[in-house]
Enzyme design. Structure first.
Site, PDB file in Angstrom:
ATOM      1  N   LEU A 131      -1.798   0.829  -0.523  1.00 12.36           N
ATOM      2  CA  LEU A 131      -1.384   0.551   0.844  1.00 12.36           C
ATOM      3  C   LEU A 131      -2.592   0.376   1.779  1.00 12.36           C
ATOM      4  O   LEU A 131      -3.495   1.198   1.775  1.00 12.36           O
ATOM      5  CB  LEU A 131      -0.531   1.730   1.337  1.00 12.36           C
ATOM      6  CG  LEU A 131       0.095   1.565   2.707  1.00 12.36           C
ATOM      7  CD1 LEU A 131       1.162   0.490   2.674  1.00 12.36           C
ATOM      8  CD2 LEU A 131       0.690   2.882   3.171  1.00 12.36           C
ATOM      9  N   ASP A 132      -2.572  -0.678   2.567  1.00 14.27           N
ATOM     10  CA  ASP A 132      -3.618  -0.938   3.566  1.00 14.27           C
ATOM     11  C   ASP A 132      -4.992  -1.167   2.944  1.00 14.27           C
ATOM     12  O   ASP A 132      -5.998  -1.152   3.660  1.00 14.27           O
ATOM     13  CB  ASP A 132      -3.731   0.210   4.587  1.00 14.27           C
ATOM     14  CG  ASP A 132      -2.464   0.400   5.397  1.00 14.27           C
ATOM     15  OD1 ASP A 132      -1.613  -0.506   5.392  1.00 14.27           O
ATOM     16  OD2 ASP A 132      -2.325   1.445   6.035  1.00 14.27           O
ATOM     17  N   GLU A 133      -5.047  -1.369   1.636  1.00 11.15           N
ATOM     18  CA  GLU A 133      -6.353  -1.487   0.989  1.00 11.15           C
ATOM     19  C   GLU A 133      -6.577  -2.866   0.383  1.00 11.15           C
ATOM     20  O   GLU A 133      -7.603  -3.108  -0.247  1.00 11.15           O
ATOM     21  CB  GLU A 133      -6.489  -0.428  -0.117  1.00 11.15           C
ATOM     22  CG  GLU A 133      -6.480   1.002   0.351  1.00 11.15           C
ATOM     23  CD  GLU A 133      -7.772   1.386   1.051  1.00 11.15           C
ATOM     24  OE1 GLU A 133      -8.804   0.759   0.787  1.00 11.15           O
ATOM     25  OE2 GLU A 133      -7.731   2.321   1.874  1.00 11.15           O
TER      26      GLU A 133
ATOM     27  N   GLY B 233      -2.767   3.575   7.920  1.00 15.28           N
ATOM     28  CA  GLY B 233      -1.562   4.400   7.912  1.00 15.28           C
ATOM     29  C   GLY B 233      -0.673   4.194   9.117  1.00 15.28           C
ATOM     30  O   GLY B 233      -0.704   3.153   9.748  1.00 15.28           O
TER      31      GLY B 233
END
Lengths: 290, 290, 290, 290
Positions: C233-235, C207
Site C-alpha cells: 500500500l502506498d509504495e 496511510g
C-alpha cells in the site's frame, strides 16, 4: 527605507485568547500615541474561543525618545486582555550567527542577500566544525570560529559555541547546512531563535541522506524545509517549504545539485521573515504573516 | 460554516485617505457593537499620506435584527474619516450570470465548484450568443438564454441581456470565454462587477488569437488573466494570473488544451475572491486580500 | 490527429541491457519497414552497463495490413539484444474502468477530459462500493456497478469486480479516490495497470487521513501522488506528483478542498501518460517520457 | 563525471529535412564506430515533411585518437540526408565572456555555479561599461575589462570588445544585465552565441523599465526571459522563462528585488543548457532538449 523611516518604525507581536476588543484595544492605544499603522495582520485559530495572533507594524514619530512611554502603555493595554506581546524596533537589527560545516551554498546566499541589502539583520559571526569555509567568511569581513565537534568533545564544543554567541550578542542562530545535532540544552538557550534548513520536504525523508532516499523512492519533486529547531530532531515548527520538479534522468548527484538551489532559497526566505518579525509560533506550528 | 454562522457574518470594506486612527475607529466601533473580528486586512499604498484599504470580517450575534444599527453606526464612524465603505452580508449570496459562447470548460468549472459547495455565490442564469451549451446549463438546473449577436443587432442584444440581468437580479457577470466585446454602456452598468478571463498572460498577447501568437513567439510559459472589464478591452484591473510551462513540442492545439486548464483555474479563483468580497480596486489595479 | 493518422501510428516500448547497437537496431528495423519516426526517447540508467529504456513513436503507412510483418520483424530484432518490448497501436484505444467511492472530483475530471477529447483512451465502466455517483456515470452514458465491500464480503466483491473488468475488456483500472484497499490477488491481475491517486505528497503522510496530519504538522505545501498500485500500500512506483501552497489560515477543510484540485490534476496527468504509452517501470520507479 | 569519462564523450547536433532513415543513419554510424549512445533526443516540427532536430550524446572509447575518423564518417553520413550537423566534444569546454554594467546578481550567480562545478564551461573574462564590478571578477580570479560606452564611442568600444573576445577565444557571450544595446555587426559576429537576460516575461513589457510598467499594470506575476540576441532588440529566440508571484503590497523596489532572483535563475539555466549543447534554433524559436 531611509534611516529616519527605520528609526521610527516598530512592530507589536501579540498572542492572546481570542475575544472581542483585542484589535480595538491595540489600535486605540496606538492611535492615542499618534502612531500610524503601516500594516496590521491578525489571525484567529478559531473565531469561537480560540487564540488570536496579531502583528502590527507602525511608525511612531520620534520613537527613540518615546520608547518607555510606548512600552509602559502597551503593558497597560496588554494586561487586562491576557496578551503575551512584544515590541520590536526596526532600528535594532538582529545579530545573526551562521553555523556551517563544509557546504557553502546556504552561507553564500545569506551573505550575498545581506550584501545586496535584502536582509534586515546582520550576520556577525560564522561558526563551523570544519575549517573549510573560513575564506568565504573572510571575503565578507566576518569573523570565523572553527569549533571541532566529536562525540567526546560535543558538550565542551557547545559550551564554546554558546560563549561565542554570547560574546557577539547573537539574536538568531542559522544552521546553514550545519551537519551536527544540537543538544537539548543548546536548543533551549535559543527557543524559536534557531533556524535549520532540512534538505527534504518534511515530513518526507526525515533523518539522514534524504536525496539518496528520494532517488530510491522515485519521487517527482524534491524539496527543502526551513524550521525552528526544537529538542526533537526534524520535528520543529515549519517556517517555509518549497519543491522543484525532477525526473527519472536525475541522478542522486543531480538531486543534490537541484536541492542546493531550493535549500538556499527556502532558508533565505525563512531568515528574512524572522528578521522582519513576521513569524509567531504555537502548537509546534508557525503563523507567518507575509 | 453552519447556517447560523453565516447568518451572523458580515464584512466591511473601506477605502479612505490614510491617516492615524482609521483602524482604531473601525475596530472600536465593532467592539462597541460586541462584534468579534474574524479577520482584518489592511493595506496602505504609501504610509506617508497615501490611501488606505481595509477589509474586516466579523461575526455579530443576532445580525439579522441589528442591521440598521450596524449600518447607521458605521455611517457615523466613516464620515469624519472620509471613508468610502460598504457592509456586505455573508448570508446575501451574490447572484451570478455566466456569459458563454461555444467553449464549455470555464462554465463547467464554475458550475462544478458551485455544486461542490466551493463558491459562496450562486449562478442563476447562463447567457450565450450560441445555442451550444444549453444542455450543460440544463444539467445544473439553470435557465439558458440564447441571445445571438451580430454587428447590426449588437445594441438590441445588449438591451436584451441587460433586461435578463435585471430580471434575475444579477450581482456579478462572469465572461466565461464569451467571445464578444461589450459596449461601454453595458460595462458601465456593472462597474467592477464584470469578470473576464483572457487567454494569455496580459499584457503579453493583448487581443485576438493569443495562443497562435504565443506559439509563433516560442514562449516557454503560457498563461491566463482574470480581470474586471472596463471600457478598454484587455486593460481592466487584473485580479489573478497564472502560467504553465510548455515546450517546443507543444503545437498550437496543445497550447490551447493546456490553456483551457489554466483559464478555468484562474477564472474560478477570481470569481471566488469576488464572491468573498476580497477584492478592492484603485488606479486600475486590484488589492486582493487572500 | 485525423483518423487516418491514428490508424498508421504505433509505438514500440523497449527495455533491455544497455549495450551499443540497440538504438541502431530499432531505427534500422523501422527504416527498413519504411516507417517514419515521429518521436524517439531513450534513457539509460547507467551508460556503463545499466539498463536501457526506449520509446519510439512512428507512422507506418498502411499499418493495418502490415501488423504481422511489423510484429515478426520486431521479434527478430529484439531477440539477439535481449529486448523486452511491446508494440502498441494508437488505434487500439485503452479501455478504462474507474473505481470510486463517494467523492466525485477525480471521476468528473477524467470524464470531462474524455468528453473534451483530451484522453486517448475510453472509460467504459464505473465501479463503486457506494451508490452515490451512479448519476454522474449516467450523465456521461457510462454503466455503473455498485459492488458493496465489507470485511466479510471483500473476497467475493473482488471476484465480482474482476468479472466486470473482464466483461468490459478493461486495460486500465483507475482508482479515483476509491477508499478500499485491493488484495494482492486483485493487484497481480493488473500489474502496472492500476493507477491510484494518493492524497499526499508521498512518502509524506503515508496511510490514512493525510490532510489532518498535514494540518497537524503545519506543512506549507500539500500535494498529491499518482502511482501504480502494488501489493504494498502506498509504495508502488510514483508516476506524478504535484503540490500547492497553503498557509496557517487553511483549516483541514481548506486543505481538503485545495487537495481535491491537486488530486484531479495529478491523476488526470498520470492517466493521460499511461494511455499514451509514455510510462515504463523498473525497480519500483517509473521512467516517464513526457 | 570523471576526466576519462569526459574525454570520451561527444554530442552530435543535427538539423535536416524530416524523412525516414535519419535516425537509422546516425545510430548505425555510431554503432559502426562502437560508440555507446548515452542519450538521444529527436524532434520533428511536423511528421509529414517538416524539419527534424536531433541531439545524440555518446561515449566513444579513445575518442581523442579517433576524432578525424569520427568527423569524416559523420560527414559521409550527413551529406546524402542534407543534414546540417556538428560534433561537439565535452572535453572542449566553452569559453565564456560575461558582460555586465553595475548590477552584480547575474554575474555572481554564474560565477558561483561555475565555482560549485555546476557549469560545463568556463568564464574567462568579464567586460563592463562601468568599473564597479572589477572586484567581484577579481575574487573569482577573472580578468576584468572596463570598456566605457557612449553614443559617440560605441563603434570604437565594440571594436575593443570584439578584440577582447578574440584574444580570449570566447565561444559564448552572456549579457548578465549589460545595459547596452549591441550593434547588428556585433551580434552577427556571434550568431546564437550571445545570451541576454531580459527582466520581464517577454513579450510583456518589451523595452525599458519593465518592473515600473509591471507595477503600473498591476500584474500578479513577474518574470524574466533568457534569449539569444538577434538584430531585433528583445525579439530573439527565447531559451527560458520563469515567473514569480507578486501582490499589491509589492512596490517597484520589491518587484526589482524579486526580479533579481528570477533573473539569475533563468539566466543560469539558459547558460547551462547552451554549454551542454542542448539548444537548437529555427524560425526564431528554440528547441531545448532538457
Amino acid at each position: 527605507m531611509s534611516d529616519t523611516a527605520v528609526a521610527d518604525r516598530a512592530r507589536i507581536l501579540v498572542s492572546c485568547p481570542d475575544r472581542p476588543g483585542v484589535v480595538a484595544a491595540i489600535s486605540q492605544f496606538l492611535y492615542g500615541m499618534n502612531a500610524n499603522i503601516v500594516r496590521m495582520d491578525q489571525y484567529s485559530t478559531d473565531p469561537d474561543g480560540g487564540r488570536l495572533f496579531m502583528r502590527v507594524e507602525f511608525d511612531l514619530p520620534h520613537l527613540s525618545d518615546r520608547r518607555r512611554e510606548l512600552e509602559e502603555g502597551f503593558a497597560r493595554t496588554a494586561r487586562p486582555l491576557d496578551m503575551q506581546g512584544e515590541i520590536r524596533y526596526a532600528r535594532e537589527r538582529k545579530r545573526i550567527a551562521i553555523f556551517v560545516s563544509k557546504m557553502d551554498h546556504c552561507l553564500r546566499e545569506l551573505l550575498w542577500q545581506w550584501q545586496a541589502g535584502d536582509l534586515s539583520g546582520d550576520p556577525v559571526v560564522v561558526i563551523s566544525n570544519h575549517p573549510d569555509l573560513r575564506e568565504v567568511a573572510a571575503t565578507f569581513g566576518l569573523p570565523f570560529y572553527h569549533v571541532p565537534v566529536t562525540r567526546e568533545t560535543k558538550a565542551e564544543a557547545e559550551r564554546r559555541q554558546l560563549e561565542i554567541l554570547k560574546n557577539y550578542r547573537v539574536d538568531l542562530v542559522v544552521l546553514a547546512r550545519y551537519m551536527q545535532i544540537l543538544s537539548t540544552e543548546f536548543v533551549s538557550a535559543y527557543p524559536n531563535r534557531i533556524i535549520n534548513i532540512h534538505h527534504s520536504f518534511l515530513p518526507a525523508f526525515v533523518g539522514a541522506n534524504p536525496y539518496e532516499r528520494a532517488y530510491e523512492r522515485g519521487v517527482k519533486l524534491i524539496g527543502a524545509t526551513a524550521h525552528y529547531v526544537t529538542a526533537n530532531l526534524d520535528e520543529g515548527p515549519i517556517i517555509e517549504q518549497d519543491v522543484q520538479r525532477v525526473n527519472h534522468r536525475d541522478s542522486v548527484e543531480d538531486l543534490k545539485r537541484i536541492g542546493r538551489h531550493i535549500e538556499r532559497v527556502v532558508l533565505a526566505r525563512a531568515v528574512a521573515w524572522h528578521l522582519e518579525d513576521r513569524i509567531l509560533t504555537y502548537k509546534n506550528k508557525t503563523v507567518v504573516f507575509v
